[in-house]
Motif scaffolding. Structure first.
Motif, mmCIF file in Angstrom:
data_model
loop_
_atom_site.group_PDB
_atom_site.id
_atom_site.type_symbol
_atom_site.label_atom_id
_atom_site.label_comp_id
_atom_site.label_asym_id
_atom_site.label_seq_id
_atom_site.Cartn_x
_atom_site.Cartn_y
_atom_site.Cartn_z
ATOM 1 N N VAL A 118 1.036 -1.274 0.038
ATOM 2 C CA VAL A 118 0.104 0.096 0.022
ATOM 3 C C VAL A 118 0.704 1.281 0.030
ATOM 4 N N LEU A 138 1.236 5.709 0.261
ATOM 5 C CA LEU A 138 0.433 6.741 1.087
ATOM 6 C C LEU A 138 -0.374 7.386 0.093
ATOM 7 N N GLU A 139 -0.011 7.665 -1.274
ATOM 8 C CA GLU A 139 -0.971 8.407 -2.172
ATOM 9 C C GLU A 139 -2.176 7.514 -2.517
ATOM 10 N N VAL A 179 -3.890 5.711 -0.512
ATOM 11 C CA VAL A 179 -4.884 5.589 0.681
ATOM 12 C C VAL A 179 -5.433 7.170 0.765
ATOM 13 N N LEU A 180 -4.503 7.958 0.424
ATOM 14 C CA LEU A 180 -5.275 9.380 0.539
ATOM 15 C C LEU A 180 -6.067 9.711 -0.531
ATOM 16 N N ILE A 181 -5.976 9.287 -1.915
ATOM 17 C CA ILE A 181 -6.904 9.426 -2.921
ATOM 18 C C ILE A 181 -8.459 8.852 -2.354
ATOM 19 N N VAL A 182 -8.025 7.475 -1.795
ATOM 20 C CA VAL A 182 -9.250 6.684 -1.427
ATOM 21 C C VAL A 182 -10.007 7.471 -0.371
ATOM 22 N N ALA A 205 -3.481 6.566 7.810
ATOM 23 C CA ALA A 205 -2.788 6.362 6.815
ATOM 24 C C ALA A 205 -1.222 7.422 7.385
ATOM 25 N N PHE A 206 -1.451 8.168 7.632
ATOM 26 C CA PHE A 206 -0.273 9.342 8.151
ATOM 27 C C PHE A 206 0.461 8.710 9.168
#
Lengths: 117, 152
Positions: free
Chosen positions: A10, A12-13, A15-18, A56-57
């Protein structure tokens, strides 16, 4: 344990987009739906998106740059508090829906306009 | 895969006409988010998500849908449909742009294990006051919900 293998796949980008997509869907539901329960569903979706972003962060950000007193687990604690507040809010909002339905025989928020002059 | 499940189920909440079906898709989306938590190595949060969102909040919502009669069970959009579409589209593109363009300095260290122990220690040493305030909030919300729906 196969959890690290899963976590390595996975980014980070992604998860952020989701999270952003979930937030946008929740925003649309909250603004556009006419049923009060549907509006509450939109709010819960937005809270979920924010929780996902926090997790995520706390997983990916390098916290050693921020000095003393910041730990990755703090993001998890924040998510616990958000879930608590969301549960309380859902209980109060659904009680409000039931109370409004008893008085007005509708939960269509376009027709609940008692305050209109 | 999990992301597609989550976002797809959330999108179906918009599309589906029956409010009860929309609610079931919402529960599916919550479970998908719990799966994403597991891939982010947040095991305790994933369990809490399934228990509270997919369990408690979903049951509350099903109750409130069932307490209103069939005629109020549609899932139609109101007057704000176009502005809401524009605004949420702007938000989605903005977040996606920032997420792609920013140079996140991602850590390379491995994920933590045993998050429940660390969460418990964090809740009881630096976060004691918010913890107590959250419990007071829960009590207040419970009493408020009881007072609101009481027949008098």
């Amino acid at each position: 344990m196969d959890a690290p293998v899963l976590a390595a796949s996975v980014a980070l980008e992604d998860v952020l987009i989701v999270g952003g997509a979930l937030f946008a869907i929740g925003l649309y539901i909250t603004l556009a739906k006419r049923n009060a329960v549907a509006v509450l569903m939109g709010i819960e979706l937005m809270l979920n998106a924010v929780n996902l972003t926090l997790i995520a962060f706390s997983r990916f950000v390098d916290f050693s740059r921020f000095g003393e007193g910041t730990r990755p687990i703090d993001g998890h604690v924040f998510v616990i508090f958000v879930i608590t507040v969301a549960a309380a809010e859902a209980a109060v909002m659904l009680a409000l829906v039931v109370a409004v339905y008893r008085h007005r025989q509708t939960i269509d928020i376009d027709r609940i306009n008692v305050l209109r002059g | 895969m999990l992301s597609a499940l989550t976002v797809g189920a959330a999108g179906m909440v918009i599309v589906v006409r029956n409010l009860l079906h929309a609610l079931l898709f919402l529960i599916l989306s919550f479970v998908g988010v719990a799966g994403l938590y597991i891939t982010l190595s947040a095991d305790f949060i994933a369990v809490v998500q399934v228990l509270i969102y997919a369990g408690a909040i979903a049951v509350l919502m099903i109750f409130s849908v069932m307490l209103t009669p069939l005629s109020d069970r549609d899932n139609a959009e109101g007057l704000l449909r176009l502005p809401a579409l524009v605004l949420s589209g702007l938000v989605a593109t903005g977040i996606a742009f920032v997420a792609i363009e920013t140079d996140w300095q991602v850590t390379s260290e491995s994920s933590f294990e045993n998050t429940s122990v660390a969460i418990g220690e964090a809740l009881l040493s630096p976060f004691v006051l918010p913890f107590e305030i959250a419990s007071v909030l829960l009590v207040a919300a419970m009493i408020g919900a009881i007072v609101l729906v009481r027949e008098d």
